[in-house]
Design an enzyme around this catalytic site. Sequence first.
Site, PDB file in Angstrom:
ATOM      1  CD  GLU A 103      -3.081  -1.053   0.206  1.00 47.70           C
ATOM      2  OE1 GLU A 103      -3.675   0.026   0.136  1.00 47.70           O
ATOM      3  OE2 GLU A 103      -3.393  -2.038  -0.502  1.00 47.70           O
TER       4      GLU A 103
ATOM      5  CG  HIS B  15      -3.857   2.526   4.344  1.00 46.41           C
ATOM      6  ND1 HIS B  15      -4.597   3.334   3.510  1.00 46.41           N
ATOM      7  CD2 HIS B  15      -3.515   1.446   3.602  1.00 46.41           C
ATOM      8  CE1 HIS B  15      -4.699   2.766   2.322  1.00 46.41           C
ATOM      9  NE2 HIS B  15      -4.063   1.616   2.347  1.00 46.41           N
TER      10      HIS B  15
ATOM     11  CB  CYS C 262      -4.898   9.852   2.366  1.00 40.25           C
ATOM     12  SG  CYS C 262      -5.421   8.929   3.795  1.00 40.25           S
TER      13      CYS C 262
END
Length: 446
Positions: free
Chosen positions: A174, A250, A369
Site C-alpha cells: 500500500e 492503513h 493520504c
Amino acid sequence: MKQFEANFDGLVGPTHNYAGLSYGNVASLNNASASSSPKQAAKQGLKKMKALTDLGMVQGVLAPQERPDIASLRRLGFSGTDANVLSLAAKQAPAIFQACCSASSMWTANAATVSPSADTSDTKIHFTPANLTNKYHRSLEPEVTGKILKATFANREHFVHHEHLPDNEHFGDEGAANHTRLCSEYGKAGLELFVYGRHAFDTSKPAPKKFPARQTLEASQAVARLHGLNDDNVVYVQQNPDLIDQGVFHNDVIAVGNRNVLFFHEQAFYQSEQALANIKQKFGKDELHFICVKTSEVSVQDAIKSYLFNTQIISLANGDMAIIAPTDCKENPAVANYLDKLVQQNTPIKHVYYHDVKQSMRNGGGPACLRLRVAMTEKEHAAVNQHTLINDAQFERLNNWVDTHYRETLHVNDLSDPQLLIESRTALDELTQILHLGSVYPFQQI
Ligand code: SUG
C-alpha cells in the site's frame, strides 16, 4: 547543502465519486452513493497545496489517472465504441463498472514507497509504485502511477524507478501509507519504519479477523531490498490486528512520523512495547520523541472519525514542527482538546493548521493520504520536473483548469455518461501539457 522534505499531492480527478468500494474503510462504506463534488474536491486539495507553499514548503502535484478506465473494461470483455463499453458495463456489471471509475489515485500516500538518497546503497532516490492488490479499483493504478512518477522524477542520475511488486495478495503493498521515515535530519541516513498488517507466508501469525490487512510483511521486505536499504536502518512493525478490525485500514490512520517525532495511538502497534524499544535502539543516540496518545485521551473511534493521525507533521524553516489537520479534528471535542494541549507541551510540535478536505475525507482520505513525501537535496530538487511544482502561477493555472473542466456535482449514476469520459480526457490531455508529462495516459497512446 540544504535538505528538506517535499510533498507531492494527488490532484483529485474529474470523476471523484462515492461508490463504497473499500471494505474495511468505514468512511468509504458510510458514504456509498452520496453525491460528490469533483470541483470542490480538487479545489480543497489545491488549497492545501498552496497553503503548504505559503508555509515555505516545497510542494508538488501528481496527476490523476484516466477514469472511467476504458482499457480495463475492454480487458474484461466489454466491447464496441467507448460509449457502448460504458453503457454495457454499467448495466451488466455495475459494481465492476464503478470500480473502474474511481478517482482513488488522488491518495498519493498509496502511490509508492519512496526512500531518499541518504538511505539507499547507490545514493539515489528510489520509488516503488504500490500494487494495491487488496482492492480491485486500486489495483488498476500502479502501471500509470509508475509512468506519472517517471515523468515527474525524470532524471535517471538521481531517481530510480522500480516496477510494482507482483500483483498478488501475498505481496500486497500500500506504499507510503504503511511506511514512515525517522531521522535526525532529512539529509542524514534515517530509520525506515515499515508497518505491515499480516504475514503472507506464515498464517500461524496474528492477523485481523474481520477486515483485510492490506500490507504484508513480505511486501515491505521486498521494497526494502529493492531500495538497497541497510538492515540496521530498517524496522518492521506489525499493526495491531484488532485495530484493523475497527477500521484502521492503513497505518497512517493511526500513526504518523516526521524527523525525530513519532506520533501514534497507544493501541497502534502489535506488541507495542517491544516495537518501540526496537525503534529506539535502531534510531541510535539522537533525541527521539514518542508522542503516544492514550485511549483515555482520544478513543480509537474518535481517532478514525477525526483522522487525528492522518495529519501531516511538517518541519518549518525556524525548526518548529506543525501539524496539518483536517477540520474534522477541530469539530471533534476530544481531539480538538488534545491538539490544543499538545502544542503547549514540550515536543517539537508547536502549531496546528486546519484544512477542509471533507470531499476526500468522505472516502477515508485525510491530509496525509493526499500526499507522497520525498526527502531531497537541492540538487535533486532541481532535477524534478519543475512544472509539477506548485508556485503562485501554477496554482492559478490549475485552479482555472479545474474551473474549466470539472463538474460541480457527480453521482454514481452519472459515471456512464459518455460526455463525462470526453470531459475527463479533454481535461487530462490539457493537464499533461500544463505539467509537461508527455503521454502518460492510455487514451493518448491510441
Ligand atoms: O484505499 N478510499 C481509499 C482511501 C485511501 C486513504 N489513504 C491512506 N490512508 N493513505 C482506500 O480505501 C474509497 C473509494 C470509494 O469508496 O468510492 C477509497 O478507495
